[in-house]
Design a protein around this motif. Structure first.
Motif, PDB file in Angstrom:
ATOM      1  N   UNK A   3     -91.351   6.802  19.656  1.00  0.00           N
ATOM      2  CA  UNK A   3     -90.718   7.661  19.331  1.00  0.00           C
ATOM      3  C   UNK A   3     -91.593   8.792  18.987  1.00  0.00           C
ATOM      4  N   UNK A   4     -92.880   8.979  18.078  1.00  0.00           N
ATOM      5  CA  UNK A   4     -93.846   9.546  18.143  1.00  0.00           C
ATOM      6  C   UNK A   4     -94.281  10.821  18.921  1.00  0.00           C
ATOM      7  N   UNK A   5     -94.834   9.359  20.194  1.00  0.00           N
ATOM      8  CA  UNK A   5     -95.394   9.886  21.157  1.00  0.00           C
ATOM      9  C   UNK A   5     -94.004  11.057  22.033  1.00  0.00           C
ATOM     10  N   UNK A   6     -92.631  10.009  22.194  1.00  0.00           N
ATOM     11  CA  UNK A   6     -92.004  11.054  22.921  1.00  0.00           C
ATOM     12  C   UNK A   6     -91.740  12.640  22.158  1.00  0.00           C
ATOM     13  N   UNK A   7     -92.046  12.675  20.767  1.00  0.00           N
ATOM     14  CA  UNK A   7     -91.846  13.865  19.907  1.00  0.00           C
ATOM     15  C   UNK A   7     -92.831  15.059  20.182  1.00  0.00           C
ATOM     16  N   UNK A   8     -93.982  14.549  20.427  1.00  0.00           N
ATOM     17  CA  UNK A   8     -95.691  15.028  20.580  1.00  0.00           C
ATOM     18  C   UNK A   8     -94.596  14.914  22.229  1.00  0.00           C
ATOM     19  N   UNK A   9     -94.410  15.014  23.277  1.00  0.00           N
ATOM     20  CA  UNK A   9     -94.721  14.975  24.566  1.00  0.00           C
ATOM     21  C   UNK A   9     -93.560  16.395  24.976  1.00  0.00           C
ATOM     22  N   UNK A  10     -92.777  15.954  24.413  1.00  0.00           N
ATOM     23  CA  UNK A  10     -91.300  17.285  24.096  1.00  0.00           C
ATOM     24  C   UNK A  10     -91.554  18.580  23.683  1.00  0.00           C
ATOM     25  N   UNK A  11     -92.400  18.185  22.760  1.00  0.00           N
ATOM     26  CA  UNK A  11     -93.337  19.561  21.994  1.00  0.00           C
ATOM     27  C   UNK A  11     -93.624  20.033  23.066  1.00  0.00           C
ATOM     28  N   UNK A  12     -95.135  19.286  23.783  1.00  0.00           N
ATOM     29  CA  UNK A  12     -96.037  19.824  25.020  1.00  0.00           C
ATOM     30  C   UNK A  12     -95.150  20.524  26.029  1.00  0.00           C
ATOM     31  N   UNK A  13     -93.727  20.239  26.332  1.00  0.00           N
ATOM     32  CA  UNK A  13     -93.033  20.286  27.567  1.00  0.00           C
ATOM     33  C   UNK A  13     -92.426  21.764  27.344  1.00  0.00           C
ATOM     34  N   UNK A  14     -91.674  22.152  26.107  1.00  0.00           N
ATOM     35  CA  UNK A  14     -91.275  22.803  25.255  1.00  0.00           C
ATOM     36  C   UNK A  14     -92.133  24.147  25.478  1.00  0.00           C
ATOM     37  N   UNK A  15     -93.310  24.008  25.050  1.00  0.00           N
ATOM     38  CA  UNK A  15     -94.212  25.194  24.850  1.00  0.00           C
ATOM     39  C   UNK A  15     -94.368  25.275  26.651  1.00  0.00           C
ATOM     40  N   UNK A  16     -94.197  24.786  26.911  1.00  0.00           N
ATOM     41  CA  UNK A  16     -95.428  24.707  28.568  1.00  0.00           C
ATOM     42  C   UNK A  16     -93.640  26.300  29.222  1.00  0.00           C
ATOM     43  N   UNK A  17     -92.874  25.522  28.844  1.00  0.00           N
ATOM     44  CA  UNK A  17     -91.294  26.103  29.183  1.00  0.00           C
ATOM     45  C   UNK A  17     -91.627  27.665  28.552  1.00  0.00           C
ATOM     46  N   UNK A  18     -91.428  27.397  26.990  1.00  0.00           N
ATOM     47  CA  UNK A  18     -91.677  28.710  26.400  1.00  0.00           C
ATOM     48  C   UNK A  18     -92.600  29.796  26.742  1.00  0.00           C
ATOM     49  N   UNK A  19     -94.064  29.318  26.659  1.00  0.00           N
ATOM     50  CA  UNK A  19     -95.034  30.505  27.210  1.00  0.00           C
ATOM     51  C   UNK A  19     -94.962  30.414  28.499  1.00  0.00           C
ATOM     52  N   UNK A  20     -94.301  30.132  29.346  1.00  0.00           N
ATOM     53  CA  UNK A  20     -93.993  30.668  30.668  1.00  0.00           C
ATOM     54  C   UNK A  20     -92.727  31.801  31.015  1.00  0.00           C
ATOM     55  N   UNK A  21     -91.280  30.622  30.829  1.00  0.00           N
ATOM     56  CA  UNK A  21     -89.940  31.723  30.768  1.00  0.00           C
ATOM     57  C   UNK A  21     -90.039  33.001  29.895  1.00  0.00           C
ATOM     58  N   UNK A  22     -90.481  31.911  28.826  1.00  0.00           N
ATOM     59  CA  UNK A  22     -89.535  32.874  28.099  1.00  0.00           C
ATOM     60  C   UNK A  22     -91.238  34.078  28.051  1.00  0.00           C
ATOM     61  N   UNK A  23     -92.968  33.682  28.426  1.00  0.00           N
ATOM     62  CA  UNK A  23     -93.434  34.477  27.863  1.00  0.00           C
ATOM     63  C   UNK A  23     -93.833  35.254  29.613  1.00  0.00           C
ATOM     64  N   UNK A  24     -93.925  35.665  30.797  1.00  0.00           N
ATOM     65  CA  UNK A  24     -94.003  35.781  32.236  1.00  0.00           C
ATOM     66  C   UNK A  24     -92.941  36.277  32.075  1.00  0.00           C
ATOM     67  N   UNK A  25     -91.367  36.012  32.501  1.00  0.00           N
ATOM     68  CA  UNK A  25     -90.486  36.715  32.969  1.00  0.00           C
ATOM     69  C   UNK A  25     -89.844  37.516  32.614  1.00  0.00           C
ATOM     70  N   UNK A  26     -89.337  38.529  33.530  1.00  0.00           N
ATOM     71  CA  UNK A  26     -88.640  39.365  32.646  1.00  0.00           C
ATOM     72  C   UNK A  26     -87.098  39.283  32.669  1.00  0.00           C
ATOM     73  N   UNK A  27     -86.051  40.071  32.293  1.00  0.00           N
ATOM     74  CA  UNK A  27     -85.003  39.310  31.554  1.00  0.00           C
ATOM     75  C   UNK A  27     -84.143  38.783  33.006  1.00  0.00           C
TER      76      UNK A  27
END
Length: 2046
Positions: free
Chosen positions: A350-374
């Protein structure tokens, strides 16, 4: 230091300095040289070049420190690039020679390093000029690297980077060698070397094709290896390298012929595969994990995974937003695949899974949330939705398969769970950030967002269910209109699927999450939802035991719903409180005996259900206590506490239960503990005193025998350390942009961080700051943190004797454990104890006797020497708090002594760091330990430690501690400032840059030193300037440091310096430094930059802005900011940054900075600011068109596909691409601020004619009115956007524009205003706000704009107005529909808001219509008086104003009822709380009983205008009209028969009109008096004025006047209220309005008295007059009772006004020296109007008194009127009367002609008083000659005349008075001033005509001869000017009048006197030609009079003509002359008398 400012080094000055000063001197010189060289002429440089090169190269041998060597290198490079280059080879050879030297001693090292640095900079600057020499150099440097230590490797890497940079492609021969060297450095054990190698490779890949082609695989593997064991900086640098190289590989277009032919382009899939490998398998690389089989398992090390995650983000950011848009689906599927079942290894625990999920969420947030317009984000959300649907199908298939392969499929399902969690979380975050802009996405049925999310709510995995619920919560927060809808849907599914365990938990999570969202939604949910949820919860709890398969889920769901319901706050919860308390009581056994029997029954399953249920109940109660503190009455607390002892009993029994039933109860028992601790921590400890000991025992066990072996320091300790101390522990605990993923590295290996599934109850709680999702920790850890918190509370509440036992127990438990376990126990114990000290300090408690202190000290000292740095940090803080709590100086000194001794003896790093920090912390809570010896000792020890170069850690901690002492020791430290500053500088110049932590501590020291010196830094003495130079030097060293956090320190130091000594900070270099770092990748550096900017722009915004632009124009090569300052300035750059930035605090600072810049510069740079705002707002317009304009739908879709390809070309035009809605809202707010700034800047901004004139004069001038079109366009764009917040801002902007520009005329079309041309835009902006689906807050705002627009009078044509009017009509229809028809989406209070907004808007329109009509009527009447040809146009205008009234008229019937109903509601709501029981149970007309609190503010906001409108309507109907159909429903809406506080049953069915009217009258009066009694200090002016106007309107009609006239108490009360209002409000408008109400009340009373007198006379018609009773105040005695008397109240109020304006009237004051009578006051215009109004009221007072009463008030009134006359009768230039004088004369006249003066009972008293008054007036003249010239005789004469004419003769005919009066007139007749004479004649004219001869004759006898004499003199002195002419004409009129009134026998004599005078005025023909104008006029006047008199008295006339031939001849010639010019003259004849008569009109008081 000034000596260092020269081109060549001043060697003699240099040689006189000591060792350390030399280093400073050199650095200062080099710094100066760096600035000087670029601006020195080439000739000068060549002249001195040889000497300079010698001096610089000789410095290389002097072992320079790191900053110095960098500057030497830079200067040499600049010197050669601007001067001659021929000797450069010698320098290069020299450097190579130094590097080759075999000397390995440490003292020689700096020289070698300096040579390396020097080479780097020379090649960087000169590049290819240096020819092929670089191969030898590079070879030499690489060779040196083989046996260099870490500093050497670091500098060599950076030098190679510089060499590559300078040479570019020329360096290809060396690329491979450099690559090999850098490879080895990339995995170096020194982190600084790794960073440098990454930078070097990043430079290399620009030219070295092989890195991203043939060697790509090995570069990638190398980077993965480099991530292992890395720190944050390395991960940043290497991920940048990795991301850039991969992006390069993907986009490289061509390969040169020299590369191998077999090279092929790499595809996106392959790049992703490479990165994915690192993420999933780590650095073991491409062996496809064959080794794993041998080793058993291999978990990827976390730092590799985090590094790769960052590389993903760099990779996408490098390729850009458009690339991401095009390739999003491929990218998304790859990213989600990282956590899918294809890679079970990555998610095995479960620890690994949570860690990986966080990383994936971070990638999506930083790219989709940070780069794209509305727009692109919406597309991305659709993609994510598709992914969710796909996974849903897989799950469905697996679930429906026959159970043959049940085992395999469940693993499938569990494996898809992580992908779903990531997808749902990103979808939620996306919609959350889009806000209401996401509405089109959710309405799009093809995507089915809601369906997708709801479909996975009953997924088998709990994490998916929770995340889906969280996603719904995000949707609800973003789109408040969906909350109710989703709640209904989930509750309905919950009851439908009650038998499925997954559905029960899933939907209960969803409901709880949605309830948590309600408090974020401004519009709330309908009140009834609470009841539904409570019922559902009860139902679940009651049915839990029916079916054992789902009893656990139902129990949990039931309590979860109740806990979430509590977040709705007291208003909702109070209705469900009894049911909840009942459930709470039933969940625990009622007595210990029951608990025992419970233990004997049951199995592990029933216990699990029981514990879950009880934990849920505890959680619900905790939620209740936290969110509904208002309901915690003593009674409720008592009921809450009943089950607590039982819960504590269960807690003590848990271990035995756990033993009996084994491991299955582990989690549920831990959760129970955790929830109980949490509840106890929020309850006041007094409430559970009995249980404290039992709980404390359990706490000690929890802390000392923890279940887990996890080191929890990183989340337990940081809150207990001081935030500044945490900086010591490196970047891991600091805020960074990567905090979300970096966190898992902090938490140690066994835990990856929190996650929702650990505690479902956190789903409704507020998210911690900075998190997007709640991250509760696993129960094992949560229970420890809850235990430490509770221990803190309890320990401070137990007896002191008990404390000792507890501490002993804790100490023993630490001793008994060993190894890592011991550290964990120690950590728990210290954090618990530290918390308790915090509590003790807060409640000022004491710790206890000596033994307790000793144990405490042992505990803390043990931790102070722990190997865990975080624990040492916490222990130092704990020690300081211990000293604070004990607060005994001896004890504190003892603590410090212990640390001193330790530091002297200890050699290990651990104890030296711990104890040095302890010394600093001790200062923090004791504000300096008073004694200087102690301070000297501390400083001495810390100096020594900070120079311990063997351990950077010790240096960093010691310096940090020193900075604390500097900061906290205060003035005591001044002695040490200089040595400390020297120490800091020396270390800055010598500590290697790799030890960034030491530099950061040095920065903090420098900062505190600057603060300590403070404003002294401005001084000019030599010591101060030396100190200042040192500070600036230190800042310069830090600015050049490679570490970003050190640069941030430098910036904040400069910021401090700028605050204290602004003249000495070089602003341009500071601003350039700020601009360069504006977009740094380090959050803390960006924060420092913006904080500094924010301070700078408060003082000098314009300079900062200019420096920034100038800097870009110079564009040096090392300055390439990511933001486009050139075109959009610093302001635009900041706006752009605001749009990209995600950190809330930083965004706040940016907004503040921009606001400061706007305030100081918006008016000067108006066009620039407006263009900025327009660009931001217009960027959203293209996004709107698709949604708002239907016709272009087809084209739009075509454009969309093409736009991806063409939008590159558009980038130039749009400085802001797709700004977020929040940025656009800020831009709209800025527009409003700009308008406000312009308003205070001058009227030209709102006057188009003036603006155009000034613009022509100076084209640089700029005015707001010239940009009106832009303002309207911006408001329109914002008001029609998708985002509701933006619509509100847009409507607010529109409102501001309409209000400010409504009156600006249009010069080209007179009679029109400039806004008229924009009516279509305004209409179009408002229309969407009235659409049915618009949220109520937007509609309410739009109503306000509508009414402002209609009321502004911009549009005069009714047909044009109808469009906007129609919108209000439509909303009125909605209001009429009533409560039943309201949409059930939002809270009931929102419909109250909307209804009241509509009614207020209508009220405003109606008020304006009535006022306009009134003004027009006045103007029309005025017009008729002056009968003008303009009548026609007047008719048109009146028609338009009455037209506005006609528009309202149609709906008045309905409106009036609604207005009265709203007022009735308001009246109920303003009742004090003790009447709460009398309020109607079902609520009012427009509010419901439950939402009463939320409705109040809306009523307060709108009642005043509604009151005024209702009063106007009632007066317009004269209180007569009562609808025949108005029976019971009168006063309320057609639909809801709620009326005045009684229910309809108790009242007769129909009321008489009289009753209805009385109710309405009292409603309006009551509300007004209630408000005016005590208007809140923040009550708006408009409200008070509206309220007074309403009262004026009310008393304008007879019926209400009769009510107030007949009820004296009411009148007195009202007057007292108005009196208080006048005392408390200074505004003249309010005071005038109040006086008008007073006048009307008095008038009402007069009418009442008159009416009573009249009816009495009628009744007693036959009786004798004497017996008539007296009416009026004062009855027979004349006494007035204060408080009961209307007269007294009126007098009080008038005196208040008069004395305020004219203090001299106050007899008490007049005696005091402060007010010397004599100087006249000139009142302001408002003051004069107030005095006039008060006097008018005074003169009416006697009319309401009885004769006796009138006698008692008369002296006061006369005193005041004559007092005003005396004080303000001052001559004005043009002979006009001051307003106050006019009013006092008018009042005097009114008073003197009062019937009371003649009434029998009062006549004699009045006569006496009036005579005295006349004497007072006469005495005004006799005050002394000094005053005469100011005093206006005319006014006083007029006053005398008023007395003579208006009183009964007996007053003025007493001889003495009469003589004095005649005397005054005589003086006036002889006046030199023609105006005075003229006025005197006029007054005498009226006196002479007095009907009573006894009055007029004495005046005629005394004054007539004098007048005739004066007229006879005129023949000699002809009039010179018009004024004199008027005097003569007036005199003639007087004599003519006398002639008419004289008795027959004297008339002939008078005519005989008059005729010669008239004839003497005549001119003959010749004289007429040459005469002056006034002579001519006199001639005509005389002729006219003769023509009239001749025929009247013909006999006298003939006699005279006969006797005097000269007269006759003169008359005849004049008549002849006149006849010739008679035609021409007629016009003049008409004019002349007109003139004099108009003056008479003006000042005729008689």
């Amino acid at each position: 230091m000034e000596l260092a400012h020269s081109l060549l080094l001043n060697e003699e000055a240099y040689n006189q300095l000591g060792e350390f000063q030399k280093a400073e001197f050199i650095f200062e010189w080099l710094q100066f040289l760096e600035k000087l060289l670029p601006v020195t002429s080439k000739a000068d440089i060549r002249e001195n070049q040889k000497k300079l090169v010698e001096q610089l190269t000789s410095l290389l041998n002097n072992s320079p420190g790191p900053p110095t060597r960098r500057l030497v290198a830079k200067n040499l490079a600049v010197l050669y690039s601007t001067g001659d280059t021929f000797s450069v080879y010698q320098t290069i050879d020299k450097c190579n020679e130094l590097i080759r030297s075999k000397d390995d001693s440490p003292s020689y090292l700096p020289t070698k390093l300096a040579a390396v640095v020097c080479l780097g900079y020379l090649y960087k600057k000169l590049g290819r000029i240096l020819g092929n020499s670089f191969t030898d150099t590079v070879g030499n440097v690489l060779k040196a690297m083989k046996n260099a230590e870490s500093q050497g490797r670091y500098e060599i890497m950076l030098s190679l980077q510089n060499i590559l940079n300078g040479l570019g492609a020329a360096a290809i021969p060396c690329h491979r060698d450099i690559y090999k060297a850098a490879r080895s450095c990339l995995t170096d054990r020194s982190m600084a070397v790794r960073c440098a190698a990454a930078k070097c490779l990043l430079e290399l890949q620009n030219e070295a094709v092989f890195m991203w082609s043939t060697d790509l695989d090995s570069v990638v593997t190398l980077c993965f290896k480099s991530f292992e064991g890395s720190n944050y900086d390395v991960r940043l640098a290497v991920s940048k390298l990795l991301g850039t190289v991969l992006a390069r590989a993907l986009t490289s277009k061509h390969t040169t012929a020299s590369t191998r032919h077999n090279f092929r382009r790499i595809s996106l899939e392959e790049v992703m595969e490479l990165l994915g490998t690192g993420f999933l398998r780590g650095s073991c690389g491409f062996l496809r994990a064959s080794g794993d089989i041998l080793k058993g398992t291999s978990s990827v090390s976390r730092d590799v995974r985090v590094g790769v995650t960052q590389a993903y983000v760099v990779f996408v950011s490098t390729l850009g937003a458009q690339w991401l848009e095009r390739n999003f689906s491929a990218f998304l599927s790859h990213i989600l695949d990282l956590v899918s079942q294809a890679h079970p290894k990555a998610i095995q625990s479960q620890m690994d899974a949570i860690g990986c999920r966080r990383c994936v969420s971070f990638i999506l947030r930083a790219t989709v949330g940070g780069l794209l317009g509305e727009k692109a984000q919406i597309a991305a959300a659709k993609e994510i939705c598709q992914a969710i649907w796909k996974l849903k199908k897989v799950v469905d298939a697996a679930m429906s398969d026959s159970n043959l392969e049940a085992r395999i499929t469940t693993t499938d399902i569990m494996a898809s769970q992580h992908v779903l969690v990531c997808a749902l979380q990103e979808l939620g975050s996306l919609i959350h950030s889009l806000g209401t802009t996401a509405a089109p996405l959710l309405q799009d049925s093809s995507t089915g967002v809601l369906e997708a999310v709801i479909s996975v709510i009953h997924h088998p995995s709990i994490s998916v269910r929770l995340t889906a619920a969280w996603c719904l919560r995000c949707i609800a927060v973003a789109l408040p209109s969906y909350v109710s809808l989703l709640l209904d849907r989930c509750i309905e599914r919950l009851s439908a699927l009650k038998s499925s365990p997954e559905a029960v938990t899933g939907y209960s999570f969803a409901v709880a999450a949605l309830l948590g969202a309600v408090k974020h939604s401004p519009l709330g949910i309908p009140h009834g939802k609470g009841k539904v949820i409570m019922t559902a919860a009860e139902d679940l709890l009651c049915s839990a035991s029916q079916n054992s398969r789902i009893s656990l889920q139902r129990t949990q769901a039931g309590w979860l719903l109740i806990a979430a319901l509590m977040t709705l706050g007291p208003a909702v919860v109070q209705h469900h409180l009894p049911r909840m308390l009942l459930l709470w009581k039933c969940v625990f056994p009622s007595s210990p005996k029951d608990l025992e029997t419970e233990k004997t029954r049951g199995d592990s399953f029933t216990w699990q259900v029981t514990l879950e249920g009880r934990a849920g109940a505890l959680c619900a109660i905790k939620s209740f206590v936290s969110h509904c503190a208002g309901l915690l009455t003593d009674e409720v607390v008592q009921r809450l506490l009943l089950p607590l002892p039982s819960a504590v009993d269960l807690l003590t029994q848990l271990s035995s239960i756990y033993k009996s039933y084994g491991n299955s109860l582990k989690t549920s028992s831990t959760v129970f503990r955790y929830k109980l601790y949490e509840l106890l921590a929020v309850l006041p400890p007094k409430t559970y005193e009995g249980s404290i000991c039992a709980v404390l025992k359990e706490l000690v066990v929890d802390l000392t025998v923890p279940d887990s072996q996890i080191d929890a320091s990183t989340f337990l300790l940081p809150p207990l350390c001081h935030e500044n101390d945490l900086l010591l522990l490196g970047p891991l605990l600091q805020e960074t942009d990567h905090r979300f993923i970096e966190e898992q590295l902090v938490l140690g290996n066994s835990i990856a961080g929190g996650s929702l599934e650990y505690d479902p109850y956190s789903i409704y709680e507020k998210v911690a700051k900075g998190d997007s999702v709640p991250k509760p920790l696993p129960p094992v850890l949560s229970v420890i943190s809850a235990a430490t918190r509770l221990f803190g509370v309890m320990f401070s509440h137990v007896a002191e004797s008990h404390r000792l036992q507890v501490l002993e127990q804790l100490l023993n438990s630490i001793k008994q454990t060993k190894g890592s376990r011991q550290q964990i126990v120690q950590l728990n114990v210290v954090s618990a104890f530290s918390t308790s000290l915090k509590h003790l300090a807060n409640c000022k408690g004491s710790l206890g006797p000596e033994e307790v202190r000793r144990s405490a000290l042992t505990l803390v000292m043990g931790a102070l020497e722990s190997s865990n740095p975080l624990l040492r940090c916490a222990a130092a803080e704990c020690l300081a708090r211990l000293a604070q709590v004990v607060s005994d100086s001896a004890f504190t000194a003892g603590l410090a002594q212990v640390s001193f001794d330790k530091l002297k003896s200890a050699r290990d790093v651990v104890s030296r760091t711990g104890h040095s920090l302890a010394l600093g912390c001790l200062y923090r809570y004791l504000g300096g330990i008073g004694s200087t010896q102690h301070l000297n000792a501390c400083v001495g020890i810390l100096y020594t430690l900070s120079q311990d170069s063997t351990s950077p850690d010790v240096q960093a901690w010691a310096l940090h501690s020193l900075s604390l002492i500097v900061d906290l020791a205060g003035p005591l430290y001044h002695v040490h400032v200089e040595p400390t500053l020297s120490l800091v500088l020396m270390l800055l110049l010598t500590v290697p840059p790799a030890y960034a932590e030491v530099h950061q501590s040095l920065g903090r020291c420098l900062n505190t030193l600057i603060t300590t010196l403070g404003p002294e830094l401005q001084g000019s003495s030599t010591t101060v300037s030396a100190l200042r130079t040192s500070c600036l030097l230190g800042c310069a060293v830090m600015q050049d440091h490679p570490d970003c956090l050190v640069q941030a320190q430098a910036i904040s130091c400069l910021q401090q310096l700028h605050m204290f000594a602004p003249r000495h900070v070089n602003l341009s270099s500071l601003v350039s430094c700020l601009c360069v770092n504006l977009c740094s990748s380090y959050l803390l550096l960006r924060r420092a930059v913006v904080a500094c900017l924010c301070q700078l722009v408060q003082r000098e915004a314009a300079e900062v802005s200019e420096h920034a632009v100038a800097l870009v124009k110079e564009s040096r090569e090392d300055f390439t900011p990511d933001v486009n300052i050139r075109e959009i300035g610093l302001e635009g750059a900041l706006l752009g940054l605001l749009d990209k930035e995600l950190d809330q605090r930083l965004c706040q600072d940016i907004k503040e900075t921009l606001t400061h810049m706007l305030t100081s510069m918006a008016v000067e740079k108006l066009s620039f600011w407006l263009k900025l705002c327009k660009d931001v707002l217009a960027a959203s317009a293209d996004f709107n068109t698709v949604a708002s304009v239907d016709t272009t739908q087809e084209e739009a879709s075509k454009v969309d596909d093409a736009s991806v390809l063409t939008s590159d070309s558009d980038e130039r035009f749009h400085p802001f691409s797709n700004p977020r809605w929040s940025t656009r809202v800020f831009a709209a707010e800025c527009v409003c601020k700009i308008i406000r700034q312009c308003e205070s800047a001058g009227s030209a901004h709102f006057d188009i004619t003036l603006a155009q004139e000034r613009k022509q004069r100076d084209s640089r001038d700029d005015f707001l009115v010239l940009h009106l079109a832009d303002l309207i366009r911006m408001a329109f764009m914002a008001a029609t956007d998708h985002s509701d917040q933006l619509r509100l801002s847009g409507l607010q902007t529109l409102l501001t524009v309409v209000r400010k520009f409504a009156a600006v005329p249009e010069p080209e079309f007179p009679g029109h205003v400039i806004l008229e041309q924009y009516q279509a835009n305004v209409g179009a902006a408002l229309r969407p706000a009235f659409a049915p689906e618009t949220p109520p807050d937007v509609t309410a705002k739009a109503c306000q704009v509508c009414s402002a627009w209609i009321a502004s009078g911009v549009v005069s044509d009714l047909n044009d107005l109808r469009r906007v009017h129609q919108l209000l009509v439509s909303s009125l229809v909605k209001v009429q529909a009533g409560k039943e028809a309201q949409n059930q989406q939002y809270s009931e209070s929102t419909s109250t808001m909307e209804v009241l907004a509509v009614l207020k808007a209508w009220a405003e329109v109606y008020i304006v219509a009535v006022e306009k009509q009134k003004n027009q009527r006045d103007a029309h009447n005025h017009c008729l008086k002056i009968a003008n040809p303009a009548e026609e146009s007047y008719r048109d205008v009146t028609s338009s104003s009455s037209g506005l009234l006609d528009l309202v008229h149609a709906d008045l019937g309905i409106l009036s009822k609604l207005w009265l109903a709203a007022l009735q509601d308001f009246a109920l709501l303003t009742l004090p709380s003790e009447y709460a029981s009398q309020l109607p149970a079902e609520g009012g007309t427009f509010y419901t009983a439950e939402t009463i609190e939320n409705a109040r503010p809306h009523y307060y906001n709108s009642w005043a205008l509604i009151l005024y409108a209702a009063a106007l309507w009632l007066t317009s109907t004269g209180f007569i009209a009562v609808d025949p159909d108005e029976g019971v429903t009168n006063l309320s809406r057609p639909v809801t028969p709620t009326t005045m506080c009684q229910d309809s049953s108790s009242r007769p069915s129909v009321k008489s009109p009289e009753d209805v009217n009385t109710e309405r009258f009292h409603l309006i009066l009551g509300i007004s008096v209630e408000f005016l009694c005590s208007p809140r200090s923040d009550a708006a002016m408009e409200n008070i004025i509206a309220c007074l106007r309403a009262l004026q309107a009310l008393f304008d009609v007879p019926w209400p006047r009769s009510k107030i006239g007949g009820d004296q108490e009411l009148g007195v009360e009202l007057l007292n209220v108005l009196h208080r209002l006048i005392l408390t409000r200074e505004s003249p408008d309010i005071q005038l309005a109040a006086l008008e109400v007073v006048r009307l009340i008095l008038f009402a009373s007069q009418e009442h008295v008159k009416e009573k007198r009249r009816s009495a006379e009628v009744d007693d018609g036959a009786a004798e007059k004497e017996t008539l009773p007296e009416f009026g105040e004062g009855k027979d005695t004349g006494g007035l009772v204060p408080g009961k008397s209307l007269v007294f109240a009126t007098l009080e109020l008038c005196v208040c006004i008069l004395v305020r304006q004219l203090p001299q009237l106050n007899p008490k004051l007049t005696c005091s020296p402060a007010v010397q009578s004599g100087k006249h006051l000139f009142l302001s215009e408002d003051g004069s109007r107030l005095v006039a109004a008060a006097l008018l009221i005074l003169s009416d007072v006697p009319a309401i008194c009885s004769p006796e009463g009138s006698v008692s008030v008369l002296p006061t009134i006369l005193y005041l009127i004559i007092g005003v006359l005396k004080e303000t009768a001052v001559k004005l230039k043009d002979g006009q009367l001051p307003l106050t004088v006019a009013a006092s004369l008018q009042a005097l006249k009114g008073l003197l002609s009062s019937p009371m003066a003649r009434a029998e009972k009062s006549r004699t008293a009045w006569t006496d008083l009036l005579r005295s008054a006349l004497v007072t007036v006469l005495d005004c003249w006799d005050k002394g000659d000094g005053l005469l010239q100011e005093l206006d005789e005319v006014s006083l004469l007029t006053a005398i005349t008023v007395f003579v004419m208006s009183t009964s003769p007996e007053v003025t005919t007493i001889e003495c008075l009469q003589k004095r009066c005649i005397e005054k007139f005589k003086i006036a007749l002889d006046s030199k001033d023609p105006l005075v004479q003229h006025k005197c004649y006029q007054l005498l004219h009226s006196i002479f005509q007095h009907p009573n001869k006894t009055v007029s004759y004495p005046y005629i006898h005394s004054l007539a001869p004098a007048i005739v004499e004066k007229l006879q003199e005129t023949e000699k002195a002809k009039p010179e000017n018009a004024a004199e002419l008027q005097v003569i004409q007036e005199g003639i009129k007087v004599v003519t009048a006398l002639t008419a009134t004289a008795e027959e026998e004297h008339r002939a004599q008078l005519v005989a006197c008059l005729l010669p005078i008239l004839i003497s005025f005549l001119l003959d023909e010749n004289a007429l030609v040459s005469a002056t104008n006034s002579e001519k006029s006199l001639h005509e006047f005389a002729l006219q009079n003769l023509m009239q008199i001749g025929p009247q008295y013909s006999s006298v006339f003939k006699k005279l003509m006969a006797s005097s031939p000269t007269l006759k001849a003169r008359l005849e010639s004049a008549v002849k002359g006149n006849q010739e010019s008679i035609k021409v003259k007629t016009a003049k004849h008409a004019k002349n008398p007109g003139k004099s008569s108009s003056i008479q009109l003006k000042t005729n008081f008689l």
